[in-house]
Design an enzyme around this catalytic site. Structure first.
Site, PDB file in Angstrom:
ATOM      1  N   ASP A 215       0.903  -1.179  -0.118  1.00 59.55           N
ATOM      2  CA  ASP A 215      -0.142   0.043   0.065  1.00 59.55           C
ATOM      3  C   ASP A 215       1.160   1.146   0.106  1.00 59.55           C
ATOM      4  O   ASP A 215       2.063   1.174   0.415  1.00 59.55           O
ATOM      5  CB  ASP A 215      -0.809  -0.195   1.230  1.00 59.55           C
TER       6      ASP A 215
ATOM      7  N   ASP B  21      -0.220   5.228   0.901  1.00 59.62           N
ATOM      8  CA  ASP B  21      -0.325   6.181   1.845  1.00 59.62           C
ATOM      9  C   ASP B  21      -0.519   5.237   3.235  1.00 59.62           C
ATOM     10  O   ASP B  21      -1.266   4.535   3.394  1.00 59.62           O
ATOM     11  CB  ASP B  21      -1.340   6.772   1.678  1.00 59.62           C
TER      12      ASP B  21
ATOM     13  N   ASP C  37      -1.718  -0.906   6.078  1.00 61.60           N
ATOM     14  CA  ASP C  37      -2.065  -0.203   7.422  1.00 61.60           C
ATOM     15  C   ASP C  37      -3.391   0.204   7.770  1.00 61.60           C
ATOM     16  O   ASP C  37      -3.628   0.667   8.740  1.00 61.60           O
ATOM     17  CB  ASP C  37      -1.236   1.297   7.145  1.00 61.60           C
TER      18      ASP C  37
END
Length: 227
Positions: free
Chosen positions: A19, A21, A177
């Site tokens: 991922d 960001d 995240d």
């Protein structure tokens, strides 16, 4: 807070999908500044950085939908969204940078000939720009939202990257995240690492029962190379 590793029973990781960001890049300050600029511009109450952090993970339209007051009209929402995009286009790299330890991590993984890719819900043009600026030396491919590639948690971008890299799901590790990343990995049938330095609180992440958790880039390296 331990990782339950079972390297004996699982095939070695050959491909890592990241991922963007909240995982590779700390974009929170620039996103928050642009959200609050847009809200101020249209005389709407601003949001705290913690509120904006909680709103991230499902793309920028969703970010603005959550940031404006409840029952905001579509007309006003569209104007706020346009103001956000205009400001973020100019100021999206004012404070954005890779998290501590990320570049050395990628360097070490590259030396081990592990294939790497970025999987993001940002529009594809922005993903390509950020990859070019920060990670092009390490990434084999970067995939953002585009026609025929549905946004996460749909598995499209992960499956697209696996196919493009000639990889196999069983030797692929997805790293993110948020709950969106966990759901994406589940949908694509790949193992998942959730990092705790991004846009979600550690407690909430552990409720998801991910395969692995990483609290630092060193922990993440050990998970990747021992899994």
């Amino acid at each position: 807070d331990t990782n339950l590793l079972c390297p004996i029973f699982l095939p070695m990781v050959r491909t890592v999908l990241f991922d963007l960001d909240g995982t590779l890049l700390d974009t929170l300050t620039d996103l928050s500044n642009s959200v609050n600029f847009a809200l101020r511009t249209h005389k709407l109450p601003e949001r705290t950085i913690q509120e904006i952090r909680a709103f991230l993970g499902n793309g920028i339209r969703n970010l603005i939908e959550k940031s404006v007051p409840l029952n905001t009209s579509t007309e006003v929402l569209d104007k706020v969204f346009l103001s956000f995009k205009t400001h973020y286009l100019k100021h999206g790299l004012d404070y954005t940078a890779p998290y501590s330890g990320i570049i050395p991590l990628l360097e070490r993984l590259k030396k081990k000939s592990i294939k790497m890719a970025i999987i993001s819900n940002k529009v594809d043009a922005a993903v390509q720009q950020l990859n070019s600026q920060f990670f092009a030396h390490y990434m084999d491919i970067a995939v953002g939202e585009k026609t025929n590639v549905r946004r996460k948690p749909a598995p499209d971008s992960v499956l697209y990257a696996i196919q493009a890299l000639g990889a196999q799901p069983e030797t692929t590790l997805y790293i993110g995240d948020s709950e969106v990343d966990y759901e994406t990995a589940q949908a694509a049938g790949v193992r998942c690492v959730l990092v705790t330095w991004g846009f979600r609180d550690k407690y909430d992440l552990h409720l998801l029962k991910s395969d692995y958790y990483a609290n630092s880039s060193e922990e993440l390296y050990n998970i990747i190379t021992n899994s």
